[in-house]
Each structure stands twice: as C-alpha cells, then as structure tokens.
Scaffold this active site. Structure first.
Site, short mmCIF file in Angstrom:
data_model
loop_
_atom_site.label_atom_id
_atom_site.label_comp_id
_atom_site.label_asym_id
_atom_site.label_seq_id
_atom_site.Cartn_x
_atom_site.Cartn_y
_atom_site.Cartn_z
N GLU A 181 39.95 34.63 49.74
CA GLU A 181 39.12 35.56 48.95
C GLU A 181 39.13 36.98 49.50
OE1 GLU A 181 35.28 33.64 48.78
OE2 GLU A 181 36.12 31.80 47.95
N HIS A 260 37.28 27.14 40.17
CA HIS A 260 35.87 26.83 39.88
C HIS A 260 35.61 27.27 38.44
CE1 HIS A 260 35.01 25.55 43.91
NE2 HIS A 260 35.60 26.63 44.38
N GLU A 289 40.44 23.82 44.59
CA GLU A 289 38.99 23.57 44.59
C GLU A 289 38.47 23.33 43.17
OE1 GLU A 289 36.84 26.63 46.71
OE2 GLU A 289 38.37 26.81 48.26
O1 G3I Z 1 23.81 31.76 55.19
C1 G3I Z 1 22.69 30.89 55.15
C2 G3I Z 1 21.99 30.89 56.45
O2 G3I Z 1 21.49 32.16 56.70
C3 G3I Z 1 20.89 29.83 56.45
O3 G3I Z 1 20.34 29.73 57.73
C4 G3I Z 1 21.46 28.47 56.05
C5 G3I Z 1 20.39 27.41 55.93
O4 G3I Z 1 20.97 26.15 55.73
O5 G3I Z 1 22.10 28.59 54.79
C6 G3I Z 1 23.19 29.49 54.87
O6 G3I Z 1 23.98 29.56 53.72
C7 G3I Z 1 24.63 28.39 53.27
C8 G3I Z 1 26.12 28.47 53.53
O7 G3I Z 1 26.80 27.38 52.92
C9 G3I Z 1 26.49 28.53 54.99
O8 G3I Z 1 26.47 27.29 55.62
C10 G3I Z 1 24.37 28.28 51.78
O9 G3I Z 1 22.99 28.14 51.54
C11 G3I Z 1 25.16 27.13 51.23
O10 G3I Z 1 24.91 27.05 49.87
C12 G3I Z 1 26.63 27.36 51.52
O11 G3I Z 1 27.42 26.41 50.86
C13 G3I Z 1 28.86 26.39 50.95
C14 G3I Z 1 29.57 27.62 50.35
O12 G3I Z 1 30.97 27.39 50.29
C15 G3I Z 1 29.36 28.91 51.10
O13 G3I Z 1 30.10 29.93 50.49
C16 G3I Z 1 29.25 25.16 50.15
O14 G3I Z 1 28.77 24.00 50.82
C17 G3I Z 1 30.75 25.04 49.95
O15 G3I Z 1 31.02 24.04 48.99
C18 G3I Z 1 31.32 26.34 49.42
O16 G3I Z 1 32.72 26.24 49.31
C19 G3I Z 1 33.41 27.41 48.83
C20 G3I Z 1 34.77 27.44 49.48
O17 G3I Z 1 34.65 27.39 50.88
C21 G3I Z 1 35.54 28.70 49.07
N1 G3I Z 1 35.60 28.81 47.63
C22 G3I Z 1 34.33 28.70 46.91
C23 G3I Z 1 33.61 27.41 47.29
C24 G3I Z 1 32.33 27.25 46.52
O18 G3I Z 1 31.43 28.28 46.82
#
Ligand code: G3I
Length: 388
Positions: A181, A260, A289
């Site tokens: 990205e 997506h 994905e």
């Molecule tokens: O950043 C916050 C952090 O400040 C906070 O303490 C924590 C509490 O649990 O949450 C953190 O954010 C989370 C993040 O993962 C980091 O672990 C989000 O809430 C959470 O929703 C996020 O989810 C992942 C996401 O990538 C992040 O961008 C998903 O599980 C994962 O399926 C998703 O995967 C991405 C691919 O890597 C790249 N392409 C898009 C795809 C879908 O978004």
C-alpha cells in the site's frame, strides 16, 4: 532487463514446501503431509479441486482486530478452524502475525512465536506461505513511529528487520509482500504516512526489494495493494514504478491486488486485463486478500440474492486470475465470517467470507470450488485426478 519469472510451478512443488523425506512421489501443492482424501470428497475441498500448479489460500486469523473481540486467538484456539484451514487451503498468509508490531515489538527484540507457529503448521500441511509484510505505513510499533532516529539509523533498522525476518524463513516463504500500500488512491506515493518513504525517500523501496532478495533469493517479491483490481490511477502508478525498477535491475517479481470488494460497487471487470498487463512485464501476479462485503438487512442475515451476487464476484475474481498465465496464487482474507475484519471496520456491512460464523458453506464457497474444478479439468483433462 527483463526480470526472471520465478515460476510458481517450481516454487509450489511439494519438494520445496516439505522436507524431502515427507514429499510424496506426486509433487504439487496437493501432496503434503496431509493425506489426500479419497473418492469424491477429494474434490469437495478447494485445495484438491484446484489445478496442480495453482495455490488457493487464506489469511490465518490472529492479532489485529481479533484482540478486541471476546474470543481467544483463532489460529491457536479454535480446533475446527484449524482443521478447515488445513483441509481446504494450499497457501496461508498470516493476517497480522508477521507485521512489524507483532514480530518486532521492541527495537532490540523480535517475537517470532506466532509467525513460527504458522510457518510450521503450513509445512506440516503441505501449504505455501505468503509473507505479509515488510514495508508499510500501518501497524508499525510505537517505538518505531514515535522514535527519534536519524536517517542512517532508520535505514539500519529497516535493513536489520528485512534481513532478520526474511532470512529466518528463507526457503520457507513462497511470496513476500515486500511493499504494501505505498500509493494512495490518486496514485501518489504515501510520502506523509509511510515512515520509510517520508524519512528516507522513494529509493528505499528499491532497497527493501534488494535486501529481501539477498536474504532469500528464492522468494518471490511483490508489491501489494487494495483498489488496484482495475486499471486506474493507482494501478497505473504501480505499472510505471515497476517498469522503472525492473529497468534498474531491482528484484521485483510480482504484483498483487488485494481484492477487498463490496457489492455496493460493480465488479471490477477489467481485473483480468490489469493482471495481464503486469504479467506481460514478466511478473507473477496474485490475488491476495479477496473478500466481498455487503450491506446487511436489519435481520443481520444476507438474502439469497445477496449471497448469489457475492458468489458471482468471488467466481469472477477467480476466473480472472485463472485466465492469466502467471497468476497462480489466489488468497481470500479469511474463510469464515466468525473472524472477518469487515464488521469491525464497516458498520452495517458483513458476511464477506465464503462460510458463515458456524462454518456453513455459502454459495461463494461452491462457486470457488466448482471454478477450480473446471480449471483443473480444462488444464489436464486426462490427468489421474481429473474431477470429472
Ligand atoms: O492501532 C490500535 C491501537 O492503538 C490499539 O491499542 C489497539 C487495541 O487493540 O488497536 C489498534 O488497531 C488495530 C490494528 O489492527 C492493529 O493491531 C485495529 O483496531 C484493528 O482493527 C486492526 O485490524 C487489522 C488491520 O489489517 C489493520 O490495518 C486486521 O485484523 C487485518 O485483517 C487487516 O488486514 C489488512 C491487510 O494487512 C492489508 N490489506 C487490508 C487488510 C484489511 O484491512
């Protein structure tokens, strides 16, 4: 210089995926430790229905949004989930477990626990692994994003990370999403939110590929992004950048589109054309994905018509990949709604995967399986394992 296509055929043979002693005579992603089911049950599973040289993958649920849910870690705790993961798929992608914040939580400490567990699981089950990801603007640890580093220090940190992580799994990871990205939807490099590009300039992208290649010369090195299914400003930006890098001899081997999708929007009908233009540069291509979300009715349950439309999107995406010679890796971003990221990110939307929360197969699952079976038969109508 035209890049050497690292033939996925070679990289997906069981001989490379498994220790020699474990590789059965019939090579291919279908021949792993996991015993092939006999009779018709064989073709009821995606990985066995697929053509021999085609990988069908899924994200392995864990980390990220799962940490905010009231269930334990899916990959390590849900036995049914693990069983289906092994039975149905010939490739796996750690959903979060190889991202910087998990694998490199402190400057002087790497944590390979979850990543090792996934790679070991994949090996035991004759599955390929897609590594995700090395250079990204998101899910970086605070010590990195908030640290006060000189340019020289940052380069050393990135070099050390890529060398350590890619080197650890050398020979065991088929494809790496090296750069994830890096463009916005207008096709501009993320010069603000990507710490590497912002602090070190765009040339760091080529360095990341070079360092990854040094650490594992066998791995196929990819650019990966969303909203690049079709031909548009963003995919054009990749097309231009990759040509420049190839001309400089940078080891870029693949371009992948995440996929997506949402039924709110039409299916990107130029997906095949887009993949093909990258294929014609000599690159491998992949869908990495795929999921197809939808607006859920008040009941929370999708209608039959919605599920049919979703199945059609899954099928079209798979057919587009199958139609392009070098597109031999097709991954869905999770296989059950139980663990999908979609409802967490998109209020009112969901049902994006191919199985319900109870692992009941949806029309999308059947569409994938039947499309794979057709392709298998078409590629090798007289093969010993022709499904028809
Ligand atoms: O950043 C916050 C952090 O400040 C906070 O303490 C924590 C509490 O649990 O949450 C953190 O954010 C989370 C993040 O993962 C980091 O672990 C989000 O809430 C959470 O929703 C996020 O989810 C992942 C996401 O990538 C992040 O961008 C998903 O599980 C994962 O399926 C998703 O995967 C991405 C691919 O890597 C790249 N392409 C898009 C795809 C879908 O978004």
């Amino acid at each position: 210089m035209k890049p050497v296509r690292l033939a996925a055929v070679a990289l997906t043979t069981a001989a490379l995926l498994l220790p020699l002693s474990a590789a059965p005579a019939a090579a291919g992603p279908h021949s792993g430790h996991q015993a092939a089911p006999h009779s018709n049950a064989r073709f009821d599973r995606l990985r066995w229905a697929a053509p021999d040289d085609f990988l069908i993958g899924t994200a392995v649920a864990g980390g990220g949004h799962h940490l905010e849910q009231d269930y334990p870690d899916p990959f390590t705790s849900d036995r049914k989930y693990r069983r289906i993961l092994a039975q149905q798929f010939s490739s796996v992608s750690p959903e979060n477990q190889m991202k910087w914040e998990y694998i490199h939580p402190e400057q002087d400490r790497y944590d390979f626990g979850m990543a090792d567990a996934i790679v070991d699981f994949a090996e035991r089950n004759g599955q390929a692994v897609r590594g995700h990801t090395l250079l990204w603007h998101s899910q970086n640890p605070a010590w990195l994003e908030e640290g006060d580093f000189s340019e020289e220090e940052l380069r050393a940190i990135l070099h050390d990370h890529i060398t350590t992580v890619v080197g650890r799994y050398a020979g065991r990871i088929q494809q790496w999403d090296v750069a994830n990205e890096i463009f916005d939807d207008q096709g501009n490099l993320r010069t603000e939110d990507n710490i590497w590009i912002r602090e070190l300039g765009p040339d760091v992208i080529a360095d990341a590929f070079r360092w990854a290649h040094e650490a594992d010369p066998e791995a196929e090195l990819f650019f990966n992004d969303y909203n690049v299914e079709g031909i548009n400003a963003k995919s054009d930006a990749y097309y231009d950048l990759i040509q420049d890098l190839l001309a400089q001899g940078v080891p870029v081997h693949g371009f992948s589109t995440q996929g997506h999708l949402s039924t709110r929007y039409g299916f990107p009908g130029d997906l095949e054309d887009n993949l093909r233009r990258f294929d014609e540069l000599g690159l491998a291509t992949a869908v990495t994905e795929l999921d197809v979300r939808m607006d859920l009715p008040e009941s929370g349950e999708p209608t039959e018509a919605q599920l049919e439309q979703q199945a059609d999107y899954y099928q079209q995406a798979l057919e587009a990949c199958l139609a392009v010679e070098g597109c031999d890796s097709f991954t869905i971003w999770g296989f059950t709604d139980k663990y999908s990221w979609v409802p967490v990110f998109f209020e009112g939307e969901g049902s994006a995967t191919v199985m319900t929360e109870d692992f009941v197969r949806k029309p999308a699952f059947h569409a994938l399986r039947d499309t794979l079976k057709d392709a298998r038969h078409e590629r090798n109508p007289w093969g010993p394992w022709s499904p028809w």
